[in-house]
Design a protein around this motif. Structure first.
Motif, PDB file in Angstrom:
ATOM      1  N   VAL A  13       0.856  -1.178   0.000  1.00 19.19           N
ATOM      2  CA  VAL A  13       0.000   0.000   0.000  1.00 19.19           C
ATOM      3  C   VAL A  13       0.897   1.234   0.000  1.00 19.19           C
ATOM      4  CG1 VAL A  13      -1.762   1.295   1.258  1.00 19.19           C
ATOM      5  CG2 VAL A  13      -1.857  -1.210   1.197  1.00 19.19           C
ATOM      6  N   GLN A  14       0.714   2.070  -0.993  1.00 20.50           N
ATOM      7  CA  GLN A  14       1.408   3.357  -1.067  1.00 20.50           C
ATOM      8  C   GLN A  14       0.441   4.403  -0.551  1.00 20.50           C
ATOM      9  OE1 GLN A  14       4.707   3.884  -2.391  1.00 20.50           O
ATOM     10  NE2 GLN A  14       4.411   5.849  -1.358  1.00 20.50           N
ATOM     11  N   ALA A  15       0.875   5.197   0.429  1.00 14.78           N
ATOM     12  CA  ALA A  15      -0.028   6.151   1.073  1.00 14.78           C
ATOM     13  C   ALA A  15       0.682   7.470   1.362  1.00 14.78           C
ATOM     14  CB  ALA A  15      -0.561   5.555   2.368  1.00 14.78           C
ATOM     15  N   ARG A  16      -0.126   8.467   1.625  1.00 14.22           N
ATOM     16  CA  ARG A  16       0.418   9.761   2.023  1.00 14.22           C
ATOM     17  C   ARG A  16       0.961   9.640   3.438  1.00 14.22           C
ATOM     18  NH1 ARG A  16      -3.882  14.314   1.031  1.00 14.22           N
ATOM     19  NH2 ARG A  16      -2.405  15.210   2.497  1.00 14.22           N
ATOM     20  N   PRO A  17       2.229   9.980   3.662  1.00 16.76           N
ATOM     21  CA  PRO A  17       2.829   9.840   4.999  1.00 16.76           C
ATOM     22  C   PRO A  17       2.080  10.601   6.089  1.00 16.76           C
ATOM     23  CG  PRO A  17       4.535  10.171   3.359  1.00 16.76           C
ATOM     24  CD  PRO A  17       3.220  10.383   2.659  1.00 16.76           C
ATOM     25  N   ASP A  18       1.483  11.746   5.757  1.00 13.86           N
ATOM     26  CA  ASP A  18       0.770  12.528   6.771  1.00 13.86           C
ATOM     27  C   ASP A  18      -0.538  11.863   7.209  1.00 13.86           C
ATOM     28  OD1 ASP A  18      -0.028  13.246   4.061  1.00 13.86           O
ATOM     29  OD2 ASP A  18      -1.297  14.785   4.965  1.00 13.86           O
ATOM     30  N   LYS A  19      -0.990  10.865   6.493  1.00 16.37           N
ATOM     31  CA  LYS A  19      -2.235  10.160   6.821  1.00 16.37           C
ATOM     32  C   LYS A  19      -1.990   8.831   7.526  1.00 16.37           C
ATOM     33  CE  LYS A  19      -4.988  13.125   4.805  1.00 16.37           C
ATOM     34  NZ  LYS A  19      -5.971  13.892   5.547  1.00 16.37           N
ATOM     35  N   PHE A  20      -0.727   8.501   7.805  1.00 13.82           N
ATOM     36  CA  PHE A  20      -0.386   7.185   8.357  1.00 13.82           C
ATOM     37  C   PHE A  20      -1.130   6.808   9.634  1.00 13.82           C
ATOM     38  CE2 PHE A  20       3.231   4.317   7.101  1.00 13.82           C
ATOM     39  CZ  PHE A  20       3.090   4.546   5.760  1.00 13.82           C
ATOM     40  N   PRO A  21      -1.154   7.626  10.682  1.00 11.15           N
ATOM     41  CA  PRO A  21      -1.806   7.181  11.924  1.00 11.15           C
ATOM     42  C   PRO A  21      -3.268   6.777  11.713  1.00 11.15           C
ATOM     43  CG  PRO A  21      -0.468   9.110  12.340  1.00 11.15           C
ATOM     44  CD  PRO A  21      -0.503   8.937  10.834  1.00 11.15           C
ATOM     45  N   ALA A  22      -4.034   7.607  11.038  1.00 10.46           N
ATOM     46  CA  ALA A  22      -5.450   7.279  10.801  1.00 10.46           C
ATOM     47  C   ALA A  22      -5.589   6.104   9.848  1.00 10.46           C
ATOM     48  CB  ALA A  22      -6.183   8.502  10.245  1.00 10.46           C
ATOM     49  N   LEU A  23      -4.713   6.023   8.862  1.00 10.69           N
ATOM     50  CA  LEU A  23      -4.782   4.942   7.886  1.00 10.69           C
ATOM     51  C   LEU A  23      -4.481   3.594   8.529  1.00 10.69           C
ATOM     52  CD1 LEU A  23      -5.159   3.983   5.011  1.00 10.69           C
ATOM     53  CD2 LEU A  23      -2.773   4.564   4.570  1.00 10.69           C
ATOM     54  N   ILE A  24      -3.491   3.545   9.380  1.00 12.57           N
ATOM     55  CA  ILE A  24      -3.153   2.289  10.065  1.00 12.57           C
ATOM     56  C   ILE A  24      -4.342   1.815  10.908  1.00 12.57           C
ATOM     57  CG2 ILE A  24      -1.713   1.296  11.889  1.00 12.57           C
ATOM     58  CD1 ILE A  24       0.623   2.918  10.635  1.00 12.57           C
ATOM     59  N   SER A  25      -4.958   2.737  11.630  1.00 11.70           N
ATOM     60  CA  SER A  25      -6.135   2.370  12.430  1.00 11.70           C
ATOM     61  C   SER A  25      -7.267   1.853  11.549  1.00 11.70           C
ATOM     62  CB  SER A  25      -6.624   3.580  13.231  1.00 11.70           C
ATOM     63  OG  SER A  25      -5.667   3.948  14.181  1.00 11.70           O
ATOM     64  N   GLN A  41       8.051   7.314   6.325  1.00  5.40           N
ATOM     65  CA  GLN A  41       8.794   8.316   5.564  1.00  5.40           C
ATOM     66  C   GLN A  41       8.600   8.134   4.056  1.00  5.40           C
ATOM     67  OE1 GLN A  41      12.987   8.336   6.392  1.00  5.40           O
ATOM     68  NE2 GLN A  41      13.214  10.440   5.695  1.00  5.40           N
ATOM     69  N   GLN A  42       8.573   6.882   3.610  1.00  5.00           N
ATOM     70  CA  GLN A  42       8.376   6.614   2.183  1.00  5.00           C
ATOM     71  C   GLN A  42       6.911   6.364   1.829  1.00  5.00           C
ATOM     72  OE1 GLN A  42      11.009   4.204   0.058  1.00  5.00           O
ATOM     73  NE2 GLN A  42      12.823   4.927   1.146  1.00  5.00           N
ATOM     74  N   GLY A  43       6.044   6.299   2.834  1.00  3.16           N
ATOM     75  CA  GLY A  43       4.619   6.112   2.595  1.00  3.16           C
ATOM     76  C   GLY A  43       4.242   4.715   2.152  1.00  3.16           C
ATOM     77  N   LYS A  44       4.944   3.711   2.667  1.00  3.99           N
ATOM     78  CA  LYS A  44       4.688   2.335   2.237  1.00  3.99           C
ATOM     79  C   LYS A  44       4.298   1.453   3.415  1.00  3.99           C
ATOM     80  CE  LYS A  44       7.756   2.614  -1.690  1.00  3.99           C
ATOM     81  NZ  LYS A  44       8.891   2.050  -2.396  1.00  3.99           N
ATOM     82  N   LEU A  45       3.315   0.584   3.161  1.00  2.00           N
ATOM     83  CA  LEU A  45       2.895  -0.402   4.147  1.00  2.00           C
ATOM     84  C   LEU A  45       2.787  -1.766   3.480  1.00  2.00           C
ATOM     85  CD1 LEU A  45       0.514   2.186   4.584  1.00  2.00           C
ATOM     86  CD2 LEU A  45       0.666   1.031   6.751  1.00  2.00           C
ATOM     87  N   VAL A  46       3.194  -2.793   4.198  1.00  2.00           N
ATOM     88  CA  VAL A  46       2.953  -4.168   3.776  1.00  2.00           C
ATOM     89  C   VAL A  46       1.733  -4.622   4.559  1.00  2.00           C
ATOM     90  CG1 VAL A  46       3.827  -6.528   3.779  1.00  2.00           C
ATOM     91  CG2 VAL A  46       5.382  -4.618   3.307  1.00  2.00           C
ATOM     92  N   VAL A  47       0.701  -5.039   3.839  1.00  2.00           N
ATOM     93  CA  VAL A  47      -0.565  -5.411   4.461  1.00  2.00           C
ATOM     94  C   VAL A  47      -0.902  -6.851   4.073  1.00  2.00           C
ATOM     95  CG1 VAL A  47      -3.030  -4.872   4.603  1.00  2.00           C
ATOM     96  CG2 VAL A  47      -1.361  -3.015   4.368  1.00  2.00           C
ATOM     97  N   VAL A  48      -1.293  -7.647   5.059  1.00  2.00           N
ATOM     98  CA  VAL A  48      -1.727  -9.018   4.826  1.00  2.00           C
ATOM     99  C   VAL A  48      -3.206  -9.101   5.177  1.00  2.00           C
ATOM    100  CG1 VAL A  48      -1.447 -11.435   5.493  1.00  2.00           C
ATOM    101  CG2 VAL A  48       0.559  -9.935   5.340  1.00  2.00           C
TER     102      VAL A  48
END
Length: 88
Positions: A13-25, A41-48
């Motif tokens: 998942v490529q995401a805006r870094p400023d949205k990370f806390p809400a996005l993770i939740s 920092q790079q706006g990347k998440l590995v999601v299963v």
């Protein structure tokens, strides 16, 4: 005899870094979803994600794609496991 299936997918998942806390939740609120790695920092998440049916898994992936701050969702891995169950 009844067959059951289980689907597992790995997503990048490529995401805006400023949205990370809400996005993770929001991602973790989707049942059977994990985030084993992230780089804010790079706006990347590995999601299963896991689901009992392929349609349910597709709906979860689409839900992730529609979250605020998500720029792109790429399917990296998918496995389907079918197991036969003997019914009494």
């Amino acid at each position: 005899m009844m067959s059951s299936e289980w689907h597992v997918s790995g997503l990048m998942v490529q995401a805006r870094p400023d949205k990370f806390p809400a996005l993770i939740s929001a991602l973790l609120a989707i049942p059977d979803t994990e985030i084993p790695a992230q780089d804010q920092q790079q706006g990347k998440l590995v999601v299963v994600m896991q689901a009992a049916r392929s349609q349910a898994l597709l709906e979860k992936i689409e839900s992730a794609r529609n979250l605020e701050g998500v720029l792109a969702v790429s399917l990296v891995y998918h496995q389907q496991d079918e197991q036969g169950e003997v019914m009494p």
